[in-house]
Design a protein around this motif. Structure first.
Motif, PDB file in Angstrom:
ATOM      1  N   LEU A 376     -29.280  29.784  11.481  1.00  0.00           N
ATOM      2  CA  LEU A 376     -29.364  31.075  12.168  1.00  0.00           C
ATOM      3  C   LEU A 376     -30.624  31.835  11.765  1.00  0.00           C
ATOM      4  CD1 LEU A 376     -25.640  32.225  11.823  1.00  0.00           C
ATOM      5  CD2 LEU A 376     -26.796  31.641  13.973  1.00  0.00           C
ATOM      6  N   ILE A 377     -30.978  31.771  10.479  1.00  0.00           N
ATOM      7  CA  ILE A 377     -32.202  32.434  10.007  1.00  0.00           C
ATOM      8  C   ILE A 377     -33.428  31.774  10.635  1.00  0.00           C
ATOM      9  CG2 ILE A 377     -33.646  32.861   7.995  1.00  0.00           C
ATOM     10  CD1 ILE A 377     -31.029  33.071   6.354  1.00  0.00           C
ATOM     11  N   GLU A 378     -33.460  30.445  10.635  1.00  0.00           N
ATOM     12  CA  GLU A 378     -34.599  29.713  11.196  1.00  0.00           C
ATOM     13  C   GLU A 378     -34.770  29.983  12.686  1.00  0.00           C
ATOM     14  OE1 GLU A 378     -34.364  25.903   8.096  1.00  0.00           O
ATOM     15  OE2 GLU A 378     -33.515  25.739  10.116  1.00  0.00           O
ATOM     16  N   ASP A 379     -33.642  30.204  13.390  1.00  0.00           N
ATOM     17  CA  ASP A 379     -33.693  30.453  14.835  1.00  0.00           C
ATOM     18  C   ASP A 379     -33.858  31.928  15.184  1.00  0.00           C
ATOM     19  OD1 ASP A 379     -33.373  27.744  15.178  1.00  0.00           O
ATOM     20  OD2 ASP A 379     -31.238  27.850  15.697  1.00  0.00           O
ATOM     21  N   GLY A 380     -33.949  32.792  14.156  1.00  0.00           N
ATOM     22  CA  GLY A 380     -34.155  34.207  14.396  1.00  0.00           C
ATOM     23  C   GLY A 380     -32.931  34.959  14.866  1.00  0.00           C
ATOM     24  N   LEU A 381     -31.735  34.389  14.667  1.00  0.00           N
ATOM     25  CA  LEU A 381     -30.499  35.038  15.110  1.00  0.00           C
ATOM     26  C   LEU A 381     -29.856  35.876  14.015  1.00  0.00           C
ATOM     27  CD1 LEU A 381     -28.931  32.090  17.150  1.00  0.00           C
ATOM     28  CD2 LEU A 381     -30.124  34.112  18.037  1.00  0.00           C
ATOM     29  N   LEU A 382     -30.133  35.570  12.764  1.00  0.00           N
ATOM     30  CA  LEU A 382     -29.599  36.321  11.634  1.00  0.00           C
ATOM     31  C   LEU A 382     -30.760  36.996  10.914  1.00  0.00           C
ATOM     32  CD1 LEU A 382     -26.718  35.267   9.322  1.00  0.00           C
ATOM     33  CD2 LEU A 382     -28.799  36.181   8.307  1.00  0.00           C
ATOM     34  N   ASP A 383     -30.659  38.296  10.721  1.00  0.00           N
ATOM     35  CA  ASP A 383     -31.753  39.093  10.154  1.00  0.00           C
ATOM     36  C   ASP A 383     -31.765  38.965   8.633  1.00  0.00           C
ATOM     37  OD1 ASP A 383     -33.543  41.042   9.321  1.00  0.00           O
ATOM     38  OD2 ASP A 383     -32.899  42.521  10.787  1.00  0.00           O
ATOM     39  N   PRO A 384     -32.788  38.337   8.062  1.00  0.00           N
ATOM     40  CA  PRO A 384     -32.812  38.140   6.604  1.00  0.00           C
ATOM     41  C   PRO A 384     -33.032  39.421   5.807  1.00  0.00           C
ATOM     42  CG  PRO A 384     -34.864  37.395   7.577  1.00  0.00           C
ATOM     43  CD  PRO A 384     -33.959  37.735   8.721  1.00  0.00           C
ATOM     44  N   SER A 385     -33.343  40.524   6.481  1.00  0.00           N
ATOM     45  CA  SER A 385     -33.570  41.785   5.771  1.00  0.00           C
ATOM     46  C   SER A 385     -32.286  42.605   5.601  1.00  0.00           C
ATOM     47  CB  SER A 385     -34.610  42.632   6.515  1.00  0.00           C
ATOM     48  OG  SER A 385     -34.098  43.116   7.750  1.00  0.00           O
ATOM     49  N   LEU A 386     -31.166  42.092   6.117  1.00  0.00           N
ATOM     50  CA  LEU A 386     -29.896  42.816   6.060  1.00  0.00           C
ATOM     51  C   LEU A 386     -28.948  42.183   5.043  1.00  0.00           C
ATOM     52  CD1 LEU A 386     -29.270  43.411   9.870  1.00  0.00           C
ATOM     53  CD2 LEU A 386     -30.319  44.971   8.219  1.00  0.00           C
ATOM     54  N   THR A 387     -27.977  42.970   4.583  1.00  0.00           N
ATOM     55  CA  THR A 387     -26.959  42.479   3.650  1.00  0.00           C
ATOM     56  C   THR A 387     -26.061  41.471   4.359  1.00  0.00           C
ATOM     57  OG1 THR A 387     -26.960  44.577   2.462  1.00  0.00           O
ATOM     58  CG2 THR A 387     -25.054  43.122   2.133  1.00  0.00           C
ATOM     59  N   THR A 388     -25.980  40.273   3.805  1.00  0.00           N
ATOM     60  CA  THR A 388     -25.273  39.167   4.452  1.00  0.00           C
ATOM     61  C   THR A 388     -24.258  38.563   3.491  1.00  0.00           C
ATOM     62  OG1 THR A 388     -27.260  38.664   5.755  1.00  0.00           O
ATOM     63  CG2 THR A 388     -25.559  36.950   5.632  1.00  0.00           C
ATOM     64  N   VAL A 389     -23.063  38.292   4.000  1.00  0.00           N
ATOM     65  CA  VAL A 389     -22.020  37.632   3.220  1.00  0.00           C
ATOM     66  C   VAL A 389     -21.672  36.310   3.895  1.00  0.00           C
ATOM     67  CG1 VAL A 389     -19.632  37.741   2.388  1.00  0.00           C
ATOM     68  CG2 VAL A 389     -21.062  39.800   2.381  1.00  0.00           C
ATOM     69  N   VAL A 390     -21.639  35.248   3.100  1.00  0.00           N
ATOM     70  CA  VAL A 390     -21.288  33.909   3.565  1.00  0.00           C
ATOM     71  C   VAL A 390     -19.988  33.495   2.883  1.00  0.00           C
ATOM     72  CG1 VAL A 390     -22.021  31.495   3.640  1.00  0.00           C
ATOM     73  CG2 VAL A 390     -23.708  33.320   3.903  1.00  0.00           C
ATOM     74  N   LEU A 391     -19.064  32.926   3.635  1.00  0.00           N
ATOM     75  CA  LEU A 391     -17.780  32.522   3.061  1.00  0.00           C
ATOM     76  C   LEU A 391     -17.788  31.065   2.612  1.00  0.00           C
ATOM     77  CD1 LEU A 391     -16.811  35.205   4.292  1.00  0.00           C
ATOM     78  CD2 LEU A 391     -14.726  34.021   5.015  1.00  0.00           C
ATOM     79  N   ASN A 392     -17.306  30.846   1.383  1.00  0.00           N
ATOM     80  CA  ASN A 392     -16.945  29.503   0.944  1.00  0.00           C
ATOM     81  C   ASN A 392     -15.437  29.491   0.785  1.00  0.00           C
ATOM     82  OD1 ASN A 392     -16.870  26.864  -0.118  1.00  0.00           O
ATOM     83  ND2 ASN A 392     -16.728  27.723  -2.168  1.00  0.00           N
ATOM     84  N   THR A 393     -14.756  28.726   1.617  1.00  0.00           N
ATOM     85  CA  THR A 393     -13.293  28.813   1.683  1.00  0.00           C
ATOM     86  C   THR A 393     -12.559  27.775   0.858  1.00  0.00           C
ATOM     87  OG1 THR A 393     -13.416  27.526   3.743  1.00  0.00           O
ATOM     88  CG2 THR A 393     -13.281  29.922   3.936  1.00  0.00           C
ATOM     89  N   GLY A 394     -13.283  26.867   0.169  1.00  0.00           N
ATOM     90  CA  GLY A 394     -12.565  25.858  -0.601  1.00  0.00           C
ATOM     91  C   GLY A 394     -13.454  25.152  -1.619  1.00  0.00           C
ATOM     92  N   ASP A 395     -12.824  24.373  -2.480  1.00  0.00           N
ATOM     93  CA  ASP A 395     -13.451  23.710  -3.626  1.00  0.00           C
ATOM     94  C   ASP A 395     -13.971  22.333  -3.238  1.00  0.00           C
ATOM     95  OD1 ASP A 395     -13.888  22.361  -6.135  1.00  0.00           O
ATOM     96  OD2 ASP A 395     -12.591  23.834  -7.082  1.00  0.00           O
ATOM     97  N   GLY A 396     -15.204  22.031  -3.659  1.00  0.00           N
ATOM     98  CA  GLY A 396     -15.804  20.744  -3.357  1.00  0.00           C
ATOM     99  C   GLY A 396     -15.090  19.547  -3.941  1.00  0.00           C
TER     100      GLY A 396
END
Length: 427
Positions: A376-396
């Motif tokens: 999303l960042i590479e395609d310009g859809l997610l703004d890297p200058s904003l506060t962003t939260v990514v979910l990790n929902t489980g253990d590797g």
């Protein structure tokens, strides 16, 4: 609209929950073990009479609560004394400030990983099951059940034993070995179904209507309206851990789509209650390319999600006919977000990226969210200058097969210093 109460409707005490409301037509039904509207067959969700008028008092009450999801009991369909009952008490997992990952991705506005691998059975499913257990108690069920892509099976097995229920859970026959073992170890019945998750889910829907299923609470079918509310606690925790403020952007994996829709519901509730400042936020959905019906619909501009046959290493997201898919599309478009997908190779690369930058070993679903964030960042859809939260929902550790072929010893040597020097690893 007033709540319609039938003559034989059960009387239950589930905190601020007052009814089940249809997402399509708005019709209200009494609280009970039902999941579809009697008028239009639309999905039902819990409607509340939430506390209002004193946001600072409510904030202090929450902050004084236990370090698990029961700190939010005033906002959930659970009895007031829920914290005193035998339960796995999931939640309040770490929100990791991921500065090294941010540097790799070019994020300057602050990047956080909500790491739900710290839950009792090492996935976010403990949250939703904990709420479903309280509904099962209220409605007098004796057996907990589910259809599962893996994580839910383990969460139900563990929660059932802790709460004193029998359990019988159903999974596709070809799940990752780690998830099968974790679902079986609790001693309940575990049944493999020949087919994919959608086949398993159809079977469970048939079982509910059969005398064989009498007294069974299927957490993600006839208890689904309550079960889904557990995902709201992710929204509550993220905002509280950010200092009672909304993230600007959040990236969420999509299986059925319920988690994403309920996180959005939780954010809107916090705004309505005055616990956070009302401001725009964007929600992004993440899928694996080998099971991406929602992503495909979003990119095509469609409102209808066409089912797909799953073929991906991200088996916890391998739901080819996601029940909440259309609602995910609505939320992504309403908030200005998007739905994107990544292939299996990108998933593995993202798992390793998160591990080497932040020391978090994500399962394949976490690889999907990190991989999609990068894309999303590479395609310009997610703004890297904003506060962003990514979910990790489980253990590797649950999906070792995904990274095992490319993860192993740097070198194998004799037990002496000369061999170590010869390997070129010193210094």
């Amino acid at each position: 609209m007033a709540v319609q109460v039938t003559e034989n409707a059960p009387t239950v005490a589930l905190g601020p929950a007052v009814a089940l409301s249809c997402r399509e037509c708005g019709q209200r039904n009494p609280l009970g073990p039902i999941f579809a509207c009697q008028d239009c067959f639309g999905p039902l969700e819990v409607a509340y009479d939430l506390p209002s008028g004193d946001p600072e008092g409510l904030k202090k009450q929450i902050e004084a609560g236990p370090d698990n999801i029961w700190r939010y009991a005033p906002l959930l369909p659970v009895p007031a004394d829920v914290a005193d009952k035998p339960n796995l008490n999931p939640g309040f997992t770490k929100l990791v400030q991921a500065d090294r990952l941010a540097a790799e991705l070019g994020v300057t506005g602050g990047l956080y990983v909500k790491d739900d691998s710290g839950n009792p059975t090492h996935s976010f499913k403990d949250r939703v099951v904990a709420i479903a257990v309280e509904a099962a108690r209220a409605f007098g069920f004796t057996t907990l059940s589910c259809s599962s892509t893996g994580n839910l099976a383990g969460a139900v097995g563990a929660a059932a034993r802790r709460a004193g229920f029998k359990s019988c859970v159903f999974i596709p026959h070809d799940l990752e070995a780690g998830k099968v073992v974790m679902a079986a170890v609790y001693g309940g019945d575990l049944v493999g179904i020949e087919g994919n998750y959608d086949d398993v889910n159809r079977f469970c829907s048939e079982l509910i209507g059969d005398p064989l299923g009498e007294g069974w609470g299927f957490v993600n079918v006839n208890l689904r309206p309550y079960y889904g509310e557990g995902s709201k606690t992710l929204a509550y925790e993220i905002c509280e851990q950010l200092g009672w403020r909304l993230p600007d952007q959040i990236v969420i994996p999509i299986a059925s789509g319920s988690q994403l829709t309920k996180i959005d519901k939780g954010l809107k509730e916090l705004i309505a209650l005055g616990l956070v400042e009302d401001k725009p936020y964007k929600i992004f959905g993440a899928q694996a390319e080998g099971c991406s019906p929602v992503s495909a619909a979003f990119k095509a501009g469609h409102d209808v999600v066409r089912p797909q046959k799953p073929k991906t290493i991200a088996k916890s997201l391998a739901i080819g006919n996601p029940a909440d898919g259309p609602y995910v599309l609505d939320i992504a478009r309403r908030t200005g977000g998007a739905v994107e997908d990544v292939n299996d190779e990108q998933i593995v690369d993202a798992i390793k990226l998160l591990a080497r930058t932040e020391g978090i070993f994500a399962e394949t679903a976490g690889g999907v969210t990190v991989g999609v964030t990068k894309k999303l960042i590479e395609d310009g859809l997610l703004d890297p200058s904003l506060t962003t939260v990514v979910l990790n929902t489980g253990d590797g550790l649950k999906t070792l097969d995904a990274v095992a072929p490319t993860s192993g010893p740097t070198a194998t040597i004799r037990p002496d210093l000369d061999a170590f020097r010869a390997a070129g690893l010193a210094g």
